[in-house]
Design a protein around this motif. Structure first.
Motif, mmCIF file in Angstrom:
data_model
loop_
_atom_site.group_PDB
_atom_site.id
_atom_site.type_symbol
_atom_site.label_atom_id
_atom_site.label_comp_id
_atom_site.label_asym_id
_atom_site.label_seq_id
_atom_site.Cartn_x
_atom_site.Cartn_y
_atom_site.Cartn_z
ATOM 1 N N LEU A 1 0.127 -2.702 -8.467
ATOM 2 C CA LEU A 1 -0.593 -3.976 -8.567
ATOM 3 C C LEU A 1 0.103 -4.848 -9.595
ATOM 4 O O LEU A 1 0.349 -4.403 -10.729
ATOM 5 N N ALA A 2 0.416 -6.075 -9.213
ATOM 6 C CA ALA A 2 1.073 -7.013 -10.132
ATOM 7 C C ALA A 2 0.157 -7.315 -11.314
ATOM 8 O O ALA A 2 -1.067 -7.277 -11.206
ATOM 9 N N ALA A 3 0.766 -7.650 -12.445
ATOM 10 C CA ALA A 3 0.017 -7.948 -13.662
ATOM 11 C C ALA A 3 -0.960 -9.112 -13.460
ATOM 12 O O ALA A 3 -2.051 -9.112 -14.040
ATOM 13 N N ASP A 4 -0.595 -10.075 -12.627
ATOM 14 C CA ASP A 4 -1.485 -11.219 -12.385
ATOM 15 C C ASP A 4 -2.585 -10.908 -11.364
ATOM 16 O O ASP A 4 -3.468 -11.724 -11.120
ATOM 17 N N GLY A 5 -2.525 -9.723 -10.742
ATOM 18 C CA GLY A 5 -3.552 -9.310 -9.788
ATOM 19 C C GLY A 5 -3.518 -10.013 -8.449
ATOM 20 O O GLY A 5 -4.424 -9.838 -7.637
ATOM 21 N N LEU A 6 -2.471 -10.751 -8.180
ATOM 22 C CA LEU A 6 -2.415 -11.520 -6.937
ATOM 23 C C LEU A 6 -1.737 -10.787 -5.787
ATOM 24 O O LEU A 6 -2.035 -11.048 -4.623
ATOM 25 N N THR A 7 -0.820 -9.891 -6.126
ATOM 26 C CA THR A 7 -0.081 -9.161 -5.098
ATOM 27 C C THR A 7 -0.025 -7.675 -5.438
ATOM 28 O O THR A 7 -0.247 -7.276 -6.582
ATOM 29 N N ALA A 8 0.299 -6.896 -4.423
ATOM 30 C CA ALA A 8 0.512 -5.464 -4.601
ATOM 31 C C ALA A 8 1.705 -5.067 -3.751
ATOM 32 O O ALA A 8 1.963 -5.673 -2.702
ATOM 33 N N ASN A 9 2.442 -4.061 -4.215
ATOM 34 C CA ASN A 9 3.568 -3.524 -3.453
ATOM 35 C C ASN A 9 3.155 -2.169 -2.886
ATOM 36 O O ASN A 9 2.805 -1.270 -3.643
ATOM 37 N N PHE A 10 3.213 -2.049 -1.570
ATOM 38 C CA PHE A 10 2.812 -0.843 -0.840
ATOM 39 C C PHE A 10 4.047 -0.094 -0.383
ATOM 40 O O PHE A 10 4.995 -0.697 0.113
ATOM 41 N N LYS A 11 4.027 1.244 -0.487
ATOM 42 C CA LYS A 11 5.134 2.062 0.020
ATOM 43 C C LYS A 11 4.807 2.462 1.453
ATOM 44 O O LYS A 11 3.984 3.324 1.709
ATOM 45 N N ALA B 1 16.715 -3.856 -2.340
ATOM 46 C CA ALA B 1 16.907 -2.533 -1.718
ATOM 47 C C ALA B 1 15.593 -1.776 -1.585
ATOM 48 O O ALA B 1 15.424 -0.978 -0.668
ATOM 49 N N TRP B 2 14.643 -2.024 -2.488
ATOM 50 C CA TRP B 2 13.327 -1.380 -2.371
ATOM 51 C C TRP B 2 12.658 -1.784 -1.063
ATOM 52 O O TRP B 2 12.008 -0.971 -0.407
ATOM 53 N N GLY B 3 12.803 -3.030 -0.682
ATOM 54 C CA GLY B 3 12.239 -3.507 0.575
ATOM 55 C C GLY B 3 12.842 -2.814 1.781
ATOM 56 O O GLY B 3 12.156 -2.537 2.765
ATOM 57 N N GLN B 4 14.119 -2.489 1.712
ATOM 58 C CA GLN B 4 14.780 -1.778 2.805
ATOM 59 C C GLN B 4 14.250 -0.358 2.943
ATOM 60 O O GLN B 4 14.375 0.254 3.997
ATOM 61 N N GLN B 5 13.648 0.167 1.886
ATOM 62 C CA GLN B 5 13.061 1.507 1.916
ATOM 63 C C GLN B 5 11.603 1.482 2.368
ATOM 64 O O GLN B 5 10.957 2.516 2.412
ATOM 65 N N GLY B 6 11.073 0.296 2.650
ATOM 66 C CA GLY B 6 9.700 0.186 3.130
ATOM 67 C C GLY B 6 8.721 -0.431 2.145
ATOM 68 O O GLY B 6 7.580 -0.698 2.501
ATOM 69 N N TRP B 7 9.142 -0.660 0.901
ATOM 70 C CA TRP B 7 8.230 -1.282 -0.063
ATOM 71 C C TRP B 7 7.909 -2.701 0.414
ATOM 72 O O TRP B 7 8.805 -3.479 0.739
ATOM 73 N N THR B 8 6.616 -2.984 0.482
ATOM 74 C CA THR B 8 6.111 -4.195 1.132
ATOM 75 C C THR B 8 5.138 -4.919 0.215
ATOM 76 O O THR B 8 4.197 -4.317 -0.293
ATOM 77 N N VAL B 9 5.356 -6.220 0.032
ATOM 78 C CA VAL B 9 4.464 -7.037 -0.785
ATOM 79 C C VAL B 9 3.257 -7.437 0.057
ATOM 80 O O VAL B 9 3.417 -7.922 1.189
ATOM 81 N N GLY B 10 2.075 -7.242 -0.494
ATOM 82 C CA GLY B 10 0.851 -7.712 0.136
ATOM 83 C C GLY B 10 0.198 -8.754 -0.754
ATOM 84 O O GLY B 10 -0.008 -8.512 -1.947
ATOM 85 N N THR B 11 -0.082 -9.919 -0.194
ATOM 86 C CA THR B 11 -0.787 -10.972 -0.929
ATOM 87 C C THR B 11 -2.280 -10.733 -0.738
ATOM 88 O O THR B 11 -2.806 -10.888 0.369
ATOM 89 N N LEU B 12 -2.949 -10.325 -1.808
ATOM 90 C CA LEU B 12 -4.334 -9.859 -1.697
ATOM 91 C C LEU B 12 -5.282 -10.911 -1.137
ATOM 92 O O LEU B 12 -6.152 -10.591 -0.327
ATOM 93 N N ALA B 13 -5.136 -12.164 -1.533
ATOM 94 C CA ALA B 13 -6.040 -13.214 -1.065
ATOM 95 C C ALA B 13 -5.934 -13.460 0.436
ATOM 96 O O ALA B 13 -6.833 -14.049 1.035
ATOM 97 N N LYS B 14 -4.871 -12.987 1.053
ATOM 98 C CA LYS B 14 -4.667 -13.162 2.500
ATOM 99 C C LYS B 14 -5.203 -11.979 3.305
ATOM 100 O O LYS B 14 -5.132 -11.981 4.530
ATOM 101 N N LEU B 15 -5.731 -10.965 2.598
ATOM 102 C CA LEU B 15 -6.213 -9.755 3.267
ATOM 103 C C LEU B 15 -7.727 -9.651 3.206
ATOM 104 O O LEU B 15 -8.332 -9.930 2.170
ATOM 105 N N LYS B 16 -8.316 -9.224 4.310
ATOM 106 C CA LYS B 16 -9.715 -8.828 4.298
ATOM 107 C C LYS B 16 -9.770 -7.437 3.662
ATOM 108 O O LYS B 16 -8.783 -6.698 3.677
#
Length: 109
Positions: free
Chosen positions: A37-47, A70-85
């Motif tokens: 979870l990002a320090a600002d609480g707005l995004t999270a990185n999912f493996k 390169a982390w993204g090429q391994q599947g690490w994905t940014v999720g913008t929390l406000a855009k998710l139910k």
């Protein structure tokens, strides 16, 4: 919509999950880290796996994108929390959590 509080609550409700500081983020892990979870609480990185990442990014491009390195090429994905139910956040967390579980031990005959 989801937020940092809902991510913390949902992640810690999964079996065996702990949280700890990880650089400027909060990491949630079982055997391995599966979301930060990002320090600002707005995004999270999912493996996720690269295939899961591709699907999430195709179906919900406003909410998910590969980590831009390169982390993204391994599947690490940014999720913008406000855009998710909340249900979408829970699904992404459970998907990532599955990959972080310890491998089952083989029993000796």
């Amino acid at each position: 919509m989801a937020d940092a509080s809902s991510l913390r609550e949902l992640a810690l409700a999964l079996d065996g999950v702990t949280s700890a500081p990880h650089f400027d983020r909060t990491a949630f892990k079982v055997k391995r880290i599966f979301v930060t979870l990002a320090a600002d609480g707005l995004t999270a990185n999912f493996k996720l796996t690269p295939d899961e990442q591709a699907l999430k990014c195709e179906v919900m491009p406003d909410a998910f994108s590969p980590v831009p390195n390169a982390w993204g090429q391994q599947g690490w994905t940014v999720g913008t929390l406000a855009k998710l139910k909340t249900i979408e956040l829970a699904a992404a967390l459970e998907m990532a959590w599955q990959h972080a579980l310890p491998a089952p031990r083989k029993q000796k005959p």
